[in-house]
Design an enzyme around this catalytic site. Structure first.
Site, PDB file in Angstrom:
ATOM      1  N   PRO A 198       0.840  -1.204   0.000  1.00 23.80           N
ATOM      2  CA  PRO A 198       0.000   0.000   0.000  1.00 23.80           C
ATOM      3  C   PRO A 198       0.873   1.251   0.000  1.00 23.80           C
ATOM      4  CG  PRO A 198      -0.167  -1.181   2.101  1.00 23.80           C
ATOM      5  CD  PRO A 198       0.689  -2.006   1.203  1.00 23.80           C
ATOM      6  N   HIS A 199       0.453   2.238  -0.773  1.00 25.94           N
ATOM      7  CA  HIS A 199       1.254   3.459  -0.857  1.00 25.94           C
ATOM      8  C   HIS A 199       0.386   4.658  -1.225  1.00 25.94           C
ATOM      9  CE1 HIS A 199       1.242   1.534  -4.835  1.00 25.94           C
ATOM     10  NE2 HIS A 199       1.230   2.762  -5.327  1.00 25.94           N
ATOM     11  N   GLY A 200       0.911   5.828  -0.934  1.00 21.71           N
ATOM     12  CA  GLY A 200       0.218   7.068  -1.250  1.00 21.71           C
ATOM     13  C   GLY A 200       1.172   8.238  -1.130  1.00 21.71           C
TER      14      GLY A 200
END
Length: 153
Positions: free
Chosen positions: A66-68
């Protein structure tokens, strides 16, 4: 840039308790906040959930990344977690995810963000590395394995 240059051992969760995707994101965000207390938890969760709506970051083989991106963030931040039971992360292969790297990058960063994602993907491509991480006894051993394997990439 090496993974261990960005991963603080205090941001490792050896035994994720979460049983669903949102709870995993919360647990990994909380691990990140342990080392970067200036983060706004709700804002981090918002950008991660926004990214998940575009498509799952569960890449298969028991792995999710997960990334942002966040405004006003100075450096890329990483947390790592392991779920022995596995969590349904809507992965491409339909299997539960056990190993999680969470990345939060500065909004304007492109190169370092993509290079780090690629490096993590390369690290976790090896079945032997994934097995070692799943069998590790604690957070210190997890960090040591990541550092050792990161060195040989």
């Amino acid at each position: 840039m090496k993974i261990v240059d960005l991963l603080n051992p205090a941001a490792i969760t050896a035994d994720i308790k979460a049983t669903d995707k949102n709870a995993v994101l919360m647990e990994l965000t909380d691990a990140l906040i342990q080392v970067e207390s200036s983060l706004d938890r709700e804002e981090v969760l918002r950008v991660l959930q926004e990214r998940e709506r575009l498509g799952s970051t569960g890449i298969g083989e028991g792995v999710a990344i997960p990334h942002g991106k966040l405004k006003d963030l100075k450096n890329l931040l990483i947390s790592f977690g392991r779920s022995r039971n596995g969590v349904d992360f809507n992965s491409m292969d339909g299997k539960p995810a056990h190993l999680f790297f969470l990345l939060i990058a500065p909004e304007e960063s492109i190169g370092v963000h993509l290079k780090t994602l690629a490096r993590i993907s390369k690290l976790l491509k090896s079945p032997a590395v994934r097995r070692r991480l799943l069998e590790a006894t604690d957070g210190q051993e997890l960090y040591s394995i990541i550092a050792e394997e990161d060195e040989s990439l």
